[in-house]
Design an enzyme around this catalytic site. Structure first.
Site, mmCIF file in Angstrom:
data_model
loop_
_atom_site.group_PDB
_atom_site.id
_atom_site.type_symbol
_atom_site.label_atom_id
_atom_site.label_comp_id
_atom_site.label_asym_id
_atom_site.label_seq_id
_atom_site.Cartn_x
_atom_site.Cartn_y
_atom_site.Cartn_z
ATOM 1 N N GLU A 30 3.508 46.174 29.668
ATOM 2 C CA GLU A 30 4.475 45.261 30.496
ATOM 3 C C GLU A 30 3.819 43.714 30.862
ATOM 4 O O GLU A 30 4.080 43.442 31.877
ATOM 5 C CB GLU A 30 3.610 46.008 31.764
ATOM 6 C CG GLU A 30 4.273 47.272 32.447
ATOM 7 C CD GLU A 30 3.434 47.879 33.281
ATOM 8 O OE1 GLU A 30 4.145 47.038 34.660
ATOM 9 O OE2 GLU A 30 2.477 48.885 33.511
ATOM 10 N N SER A 159 5.215 50.697 35.517
ATOM 11 C CA SER A 159 7.309 50.254 35.633
ATOM 12 C C SER A 159 7.945 50.469 34.844
ATOM 13 O O SER A 159 9.109 51.011 34.288
ATOM 14 C CB SER A 159 6.899 48.638 34.920
ATOM 15 O OG SER A 159 6.400 47.555 35.274
ATOM 16 N N TYR A 225 13.405 46.055 36.730
ATOM 17 C CA TYR A 225 13.716 44.636 36.526
ATOM 18 C C TYR A 225 15.156 43.199 35.620
ATOM 19 O O TYR A 225 14.835 42.243 36.499
ATOM 20 C CB TYR A 225 12.913 44.095 35.060
ATOM 21 C CG TYR A 225 11.354 44.845 35.790
ATOM 22 C CD1 TYR A 225 10.171 44.435 36.815
ATOM 23 C CD2 TYR A 225 11.565 46.481 35.085
ATOM 24 C CE1 TYR A 225 9.080 44.663 37.092
ATOM 25 C CE2 TYR A 225 9.866 46.549 35.270
ATOM 26 C CZ TYR A 225 8.741 46.167 36.441
ATOM 27 O OH TYR A 225 7.824 46.330 36.973
ATOM 28 N N ARG A 263 0.612 48.246 45.796
ATOM 29 C CA ARG A 263 1.898 49.058 46.694
ATOM 30 C C ARG A 263 1.580 50.331 46.521
ATOM 31 O O ARG A 263 0.995 51.264 44.981
ATOM 32 C CB ARG A 263 3.276 48.675 45.272
ATOM 33 C CG ARG A 263 3.888 49.085 46.269
ATOM 34 C CD ARG A 263 5.204 48.073 45.409
ATOM 35 N NE ARG A 263 5.537 49.289 44.467
ATOM 36 C CZ ARG A 263 5.495 49.395 42.850
ATOM 37 N NH1 ARG A 263 5.434 48.062 42.389
ATOM 38 N NH2 ARG A 263 5.492 49.933 42.147
ATOM 39 N N ASP A 265 3.939 54.009 45.622
ATOM 40 C CA ASP A 265 4.640 54.860 45.683
ATOM 41 C C ASP A 265 5.719 56.264 46.049
ATOM 42 O O ASP A 265 4.485 56.911 45.793
ATOM 43 C CB ASP A 265 5.459 54.483 44.161
ATOM 44 C CG ASP A 265 5.584 53.603 43.836
ATOM 45 O OD1 ASP A 265 6.000 52.600 44.607
ATOM 46 O OD2 ASP A 265 5.627 53.188 42.447
ATOM 47 N N GLU A 279 2.058 57.049 42.980
ATOM 48 C CA GLU A 279 1.154 56.365 42.320
ATOM 49 C C GLU A 279 1.228 55.365 42.883
ATOM 50 O O GLU A 279 1.468 54.760 43.878
ATOM 51 C CB GLU A 279 1.587 55.925 41.097
ATOM 52 C CG GLU A 279 3.204 55.566 41.027
ATOM 53 C CD GLU A 279 2.954 55.040 38.900
ATOM 54 O OE1 GLU A 279 2.430 54.315 38.592
ATOM 55 O OE2 GLU A 279 4.126 55.228 39.045
ATOM 56 N N ASN A 281 -0.706 51.226 42.770
ATOM 57 C CA ASN A 281 -0.211 50.173 41.450
ATOM 58 C C ASN A 281 -1.145 49.060 42.668
ATOM 59 O O ASN A 281 -1.031 48.486 43.480
ATOM 60 C CB ASN A 281 1.249 49.180 41.726
ATOM 61 C CG ASN A 281 2.478 50.338 40.972
ATOM 62 O OD1 ASN A 281 2.552 50.416 39.576
ATOM 63 N ND2 ASN A 281 2.616 51.009 42.213
ATOM 64 N N GLY A 285 4.125 43.497 41.080
ATOM 65 C CA GLY A 285 5.242 42.500 40.742
ATOM 66 C C GLY A 285 5.171 42.107 40.929
ATOM 67 O O GLY A 285 5.659 41.768 42.661
#
Length: 325
Positions: A30, A159, A225, A263, A265, A279, A281, A285
């Protein structure tokens, strides 16, 4: 909004942060996303007068810590294997006694390992799709156990790297081959068909959810992205459902030992309306397409203030300026 009770800023003086390293880049899969995130964070800090310097990767940070060049670190490395989300760089900073943003060693290491995160969630009754650890030899049998369709992915990547959605038995071998390009165990989980959502966490507050509507069928690396036609609906849900997803995300974040910001998800099954945790994070990002800034903006926290609030978490709690009016 009464449900978003953010603490007052601890300080308005950029000098209170001293010399700040913005840790970016690294050697994980990443890297490019991290470089983009890091540039944005660096620009935001400097715009508010913070003495911030970019540091690319863990070896460069280690050298800087030995030389005592920084007072604190804004960690915006993503991923593992030279990324900053697996607990390794956190241990380095702990050893040098340098404060840093985000989760500590435990929360980072656990959050990076999707299998062990799921084990923790399941142990306390938090909902997450059923799963199996898989190998090339066992994938067909385990897909029959779980029932197709399934998702196959590396257990330690983010990602959407190395992920495949498999609709029939013929696609399993190719999915395992792709995921096997990355280190660590492989994870197969039941595919939840429905809405893809994410909830940003800032301190002990869950931000409004975001529902992600990619133009294509899946929210893949390109949609995350590169594409400009992905829709982000915030808040992603209404009424009780929105309150529930925020409650669930904060519980999941804290259960995984995470802190500071991050974050979570979530998938919402279209047929039943049930929510399933995917998951955590721990260094999300901060690019132009990123979701935590979008959610923060929805409740009046602009990008510069968001970055400031994350960095503030590295200050001792008694460092409030003008704490008494």
């Amino acid at each position: 909004m009464s449900t978003f009770n953010f603490a007052p800023l601890r300080t308005t003086n950029p000098a209170d942060f001293g010399r700040v390293a913005v840790l970016l880049g690294g050697t994980s899969s990443e890297r490019e996303v991290s470089l983009d995130s890091g540039r944005n964070v660096l620009e935001a800090l400097r715009a508010r007068g913070v003495d911030a310097t970019a540091v690319d990767g863990i070896p460069a940070l280690a050298q800087a810590l030995v030389e005592k060049r920084f007072d604190r670190v804004f960690n915006i490395l993503h991923g593992h294997n030279g990324g900053g989300e697996d607990g390794i760089v956190q241990g380095l900073m702990e050893a040098f006694g340098v404060p840093y943003t985000g989760s500590d060693v435990l929360g980072s290491a656990l959050g990076m390992d999707k299998i062990r995160t799921k084990q923790v969630w399941l142990s306390i009754g938090l909902p997450t799709p059923q799963y199996r650890k898989v190998t090339a030899e066992t994938v067909h049998a385990q897909a029959r156990e779980l029932g197709l369709p399934v998702v196959v992915k590396p257990a330690n990547e983010g990602s959407s790297v190395g992920i495949s959605r498999v609709l029939d038995d013929a696609g399993l071998d190719e999915a395992v081959a792709l995921a096997s390009r990355y280190d660590g165990q492989l994870l197969m989980e039941q595919m939840v068909v429905g809405d893809e959502l994410t909830v940003g966490i800032l301190g002990d507050v869950a931000l409004p959810s975001i529902r992600i509507v990619p133009k294509g069928q899946w929210y893949d690396y390109n949609a995350k992205y590169l594409a400009d036609d992905t829709q982000y609906l915030c808040p992603g849900l209404d009424g009780d459902d929105e309150a529930e997803i925020r409650r669930l995300a904060l519980a999941a974040f804290q259960a995984a030992g995470c802190r500071g910001w991050g974050r979570v998800d979530v998938m919402r099954d279209r047929a039943s309306g049930r929510m399933y945790l995917l998951e955590v994070n721990t260094a999300p990002g901060m690019t132009s397409h990123s979701l935590v800034p979008k959610a923060a903006g929805q409740v009046g926290i602009g990008f510069e203030e968001l970055v400031w609030r994350v960095l503030e978490q590295t200050l001792p709690h008694n460092a409030q300026e003008n704490a008494h009016a």
